[in-house]
Design a protein around this motif. Structure first.
Motif, short mmCIF file in Angstrom:
data_model
loop_
_atom_site.label_atom_id
_atom_site.label_comp_id
_atom_site.label_asym_id
_atom_site.label_seq_id
_atom_site.Cartn_x
_atom_site.Cartn_y
_atom_site.Cartn_z
N ARG A 96 31.30 60.11 29.64
CA ARG A 96 32.50 60.52 30.39
C ARG A 96 33.13 59.35 31.17
O ARG A 96 33.22 58.27 30.64
CB ARG A 96 32.18 61.69 31.32
CG ARG A 96 31.83 62.96 30.54
CD ARG A 96 31.94 64.17 31.44
NE ARG A 96 31.49 65.39 30.78
CZ ARG A 96 31.08 66.46 31.40
NH1 ARG A 96 31.03 66.50 32.73
NH2 ARG A 96 30.72 67.53 30.73
N ASN A 151 26.25 68.74 39.20
CA ASN A 151 27.30 68.82 38.18
C ASN A 151 28.00 70.17 38.27
O ASN A 151 27.59 71.03 39.06
CB ASN A 151 26.76 68.54 36.77
CG ASN A 151 25.67 69.50 36.37
OD1 ASN A 151 25.74 70.69 36.65
ND2 ASN A 151 24.64 69.00 35.73
N ASN A 152 29.01 70.36 37.49
CA ASN A 152 29.82 71.58 37.62
C ASN A 152 29.08 72.82 37.11
O ASN A 152 29.27 73.91 37.63
CB ASN A 152 31.15 71.39 36.88
CG ASN A 152 32.12 72.53 37.16
OD1 ASN A 152 32.06 73.14 38.21
ND2 ASN A 152 32.99 72.80 36.21
N ALA A 153 28.23 72.66 36.10
CA ALA A 153 27.46 73.80 35.62
C ALA A 153 26.57 74.31 36.76
O ALA A 153 26.43 75.53 36.97
CB ALA A 153 26.61 73.41 34.41
N ILE A 156 28.71 76.24 39.28
CA ILE A 156 29.02 77.61 38.85
C ILE A 156 27.81 78.51 39.09
O ILE A 156 27.94 79.61 39.65
CB ILE A 156 29.41 77.65 37.35
CG1 ILE A 156 30.64 76.77 37.09
CG2 ILE A 156 29.68 79.07 36.90
CD1 ILE A 156 30.86 76.48 35.61
N ILE A 179 31.05 75.84 26.84
CA ILE A 179 31.66 74.64 27.39
C ILE A 179 31.46 73.44 26.48
O ILE A 179 32.27 72.54 26.40
CB ILE A 179 31.04 74.33 28.78
CG1 ILE A 179 31.37 75.45 29.77
CG2 ILE A 179 31.54 73.01 29.31
CD1 ILE A 179 30.41 75.52 30.92
N VAL A 227 37.42 81.22 34.41
CA VAL A 227 36.91 80.02 33.75
C VAL A 227 38.04 79.36 32.95
O VAL A 227 38.68 80.01 32.12
CB VAL A 227 35.75 80.35 32.78
CG1 VAL A 227 35.15 79.08 32.21
CG2 VAL A 227 34.68 81.17 33.48
N HIS A 228 38.26 78.09 33.21
CA HIS A 228 39.22 77.31 32.42
C HIS A 228 38.74 77.33 30.97
O HIS A 228 37.58 77.02 30.71
CB HIS A 228 39.25 75.88 32.95
CG HIS A 228 40.30 75.01 32.35
ND1 HIS A 228 40.27 74.61 31.05
CD2 HIS A 228 41.40 74.46 32.88
CE1 HIS A 228 41.32 73.84 30.79
NE2 HIS A 228 42.03 73.74 31.90
N SER A 230 38.93 75.39 28.73
CA SER A 230 38.35 74.11 28.34
C SER A 230 38.83 73.59 26.99
O SER A 230 39.97 73.21 26.87
CB SER A 230 36.84 74.23 28.34
OG SER A 230 36.28 73.16 29.00
N ASP A 260 36.49 78.44 38.15
CA ASP A 260 35.93 77.21 37.56
C ASP A 260 37.03 76.49 36.81
O ASP A 260 37.47 76.93 35.76
CB ASP A 260 34.78 77.57 36.62
CG ASP A 260 34.39 76.36 35.75
OD1 ASP A 260 34.55 75.22 36.23
OD2 ASP A 260 33.92 76.57 34.62
N GLY A 262 36.80 73.34 35.57
CA GLY A 262 36.37 72.32 34.61
C GLY A 262 36.75 70.93 35.09
O GLY A 262 36.05 70.33 35.90
N SER A 294 34.41 69.24 37.98
CA SER A 294 33.48 68.14 37.71
C SER A 294 33.93 66.85 38.40
O SER A 294 35.12 66.61 38.56
CB SER A 294 33.41 67.85 36.21
OG SER A 294 32.82 68.91 35.52
N LYS A 297 35.17 64.13 35.12
CA LYS A 297 36.22 64.36 34.13
C LYS A 297 37.51 63.75 34.69
O LYS A 297 37.54 62.55 34.90
CB LYS A 297 36.33 65.86 33.84
CG LYS A 297 35.11 66.39 33.07
CD LYS A 297 35.24 67.87 32.75
CE LYS A 297 34.05 68.37 31.93
NZ LYS A 297 34.12 69.85 31.77
N GLY A 392 37.01 66.20 27.79
CA GLY A 392 36.45 66.87 28.96
C GLY A 392 37.02 68.26 29.18
O GLY A 392 36.90 68.81 30.26
C1 LIG Z 1 32.98 70.66 31.64
C2 LIG Z 1 33.07 72.04 32.13
C3 LIG Z 1 31.98 72.61 32.83
C4 LIG Z 1 30.68 71.90 33.02
O1 LIG Z 1 30.82 70.83 33.90
P1 LIG Z 1 29.65 69.73 34.01
O2 LIG Z 1 30.11 68.85 35.12
O3 LIG Z 1 29.56 69.09 32.69
O4 LIG Z 1 28.40 70.46 34.35
C5 LIG Z 1 32.14 73.90 33.27
N1 LIG Z 1 33.27 74.60 33.07
C6 LIG Z 1 34.33 74.07 32.42
C7 LIG Z 1 35.55 74.90 32.23
C8 LIG Z 1 34.26 72.78 31.94
O5 LIG Z 1 35.31 72.26 31.28
#
Ligand SMILES: *Cc1c(COP(=O)(O)O)cnc(C)c1O
Length: 467
Positions: A96, A151-153, A156, A179, A227-228, A230, A260, A262, A294, A297, A392
């Motif tokens: 990334r 991290n973003n996961a 969430i 994702i 949730v986006h 993605s 979320d 992303g 994140s 990203k 991303g």
């Molecule tokens: C990338 C992404 C995540 C996960 O994020 P990380 O930082 O990789 O854990 C979660 N939700 C969405 C919508 C994403 O695009």
């Protein structure tokens, strides 16, 4: 079968060059080298001289020294660095975002010694954990409070935990996404110990669907998760509910909204000619109680999960024992803070590599492609117009105009071989195949790497085209 020399003899050959190293570490490598020699001899190969095996021991030890060692050739202390010529700016498989200089320097200083991480300077007692990153997030998004996790996961999983064990989390069926890397929203919810309540249909979800689910006492919905989507776009007969209307419905039933995003852009993506990528500030203004995104990203810093929103909820998250398991270390906190500070300084577009790549004028890319093509053997490369992507999961379906070079002959098999040769070269170059040609997209490569890129392409072409 010939036997390899003894470990003692190989050690003796290496000894004059390894006096400053731990004897046990040297012995372990000497054993490895002797084992490799045993395997070679077993395969019928010629025995190597003891001096050669001793030199192998020294070379292997030096390779572990890391990138700072003047003597090390190939560095096996960290993952090899590559030139990203894929045209995907935020490439998950390539680590990334490249960090801005300021973030690298801040992380280095934090790594080098002790820092005031959790110590109150005035009282000398334990204080709040270093909060600069959080303070920047509050200012940049208008949130009441913020929290940084690994991290973003993780962000969430932590945020949906507010539903409580077995509590309902409502998600539109159109947003139950994977994702990437096999990570799926339903799995994250399950592991977080909450109950997924699916709402609406794959292509159309209305506020009324959320209203109905929220009003159902059996569903016990405590959190509405948005949730986006993605890495994919829906088009045609589709409908997604307005963020503010969903928030109003949730709040009317005592539930909260976790959004979320992303990528979570902190600058408007319109400025670099892209469509709109949602910004954390907008979603908070539209009634989201928490927004997660994140760090690596579109924010363009180190891997992190950034959570912004209501102060009372952030306090709960901070106290959750899971938050302790998702805590970033001092170098990451320092680098996140330094990255976010660039936005506040008004220098993000100029200093953050992700934004710099996004903003590079097309004319510059064309000029660089022409220079690289001119440096390659006659007829080996053509300047081509390309389409780069952000990656991303941001602005899915959209592309950025780009330029690059197409290499070699149009032939699927030759192209795969050439791509592999570029990967195997030193430095490792990652390109892509388009219309049976290997292309190197300059949107994602730093201008400072152009000469290196031309050299790597010349060598790979020579290998593949030579009989
Ligand atoms: C990338 C992404 C995540 C996960 O994020 P990380 O930082 O990789 O854990 C979660 N939700 C969405 C919508 C994403 O695009």
């Amino acid at each position: 079968m010939t036997r390899p020399p003894s470990v003692e003899r190989v050690l003796a050959a290496a000894r004059p060059f390894v006096a400053d190293r731990d004897a046990d570490a040297v012995l372990a490598v000497a054993r490895e080298v002797v084992e490799v020699e045993r395997t070679r001899l077993g395969g019928g190969q010629e025995p190597r001289r003891v001096a050669t095996l001793g030199a192998d021991v020294v070379a292997r030890l030096e390779a572990f020294d890391g990138p700072d060692s003047a003597t090390s050739g190939t560095d096996t202390a960290g993952p090899p660095s590559v030139i990203n010529a894929t045209g995907v700016i935020v490439h998950t498989n390539l680590g990334r975002a490249a960090w801005p200089r300021a973030a690298i320097e801040s992380a280095r200083l934090a790594a080098e010694g002790s820092i005031l991480l959790e110590l109150d300077r005035a009282t000398g007692r334990r204080g709040a954990r270093f909060r600069a990153a959080e303070e920047h997030l509050i200012s940049l998004t208008g949130a009441e409070d913020a929290l940084v996790v690994t991290n973003n996961a993780a962000a969430i999983a932590l945020a949906v935990g507010l539903a409580g064990r077995g509590g309902g989390v409502a998600v539109s069926r159109g947003e139950l996404v994977e994702i990437g890397g096999g990570v799926r929203i339903p799995e994250i919810l399950r592991r977080a110990g909450v109950r997924l309540v699916e709402v609406g249909t794959t292509n159309r979800t209305r506020v009324a669907d959320f209203e109905a689910a929220l009003a159902d006492p059996k569903a016990r919905i405590r959190v509405v998760l948005r949730v986006h989507p993605s890495n994919f776009v829906q088009s045609g007969f589709v409908e997604t509910p307005d963020a503010a209307a969903v928030a109003e419905a949730a709040h009317g039933h005592g539930a909260i909204v976790v959004d979320d995003l992303g990528s979570g852009a902190l600058l408007p993506t319109e400025r670099v000619g892209l469509g709109h990528e949602p910004m954390p500030r907008e979603r908070l203004a539209a009634g989201a109680d928490l927004v997660t995104f994140s760090g690596d990203k579109l924010v363009g810093g180190p891997q992190a999960g950034l959570i912004v929103g209501r102060a009372d909820l952030i306090v709960k998250l901070r106290r959750d024992p899971l938050a302790r398991a998702m805590r970033p270390d001092k170098t990451i906190l320092a680098a996140v803070a330094a990255t976010l500070a660039l936005y506040r300084a008004g220098r993000a577009m100029a200093e953050i590599p992700v934004w710099r790549l996004l903003a590079t004028p097309l004319a510059d890319l064309r000029r660089r492609a022409e220079a690289i093509a001119a440096a390659l053997p006659d007829g080996a490369a053509q300047v081509v117009e390309l389409e780069a992507t952000v990656g991303g999961g941001s602005v899915p379906g959209q592309t950025l105009p780009s330029f690059g070079v197409a290499l070699g002959a149009a032939n699927g098999r030759a192209a795969t071989t050439l791509l592999a040769a570029l990967r195997a070269g030193e430095p490792c170059v990652i390109g892509r195949i388009e219309r049976d040609h290997v292309v190197l997209d300059l949107r994602t490569a730093a201008p400072a790497d152009d000469a290196t890129l031309a050299g790597a392409a010349t060598r790979a072409l020579a290998l593949v085209i030579a009989p």
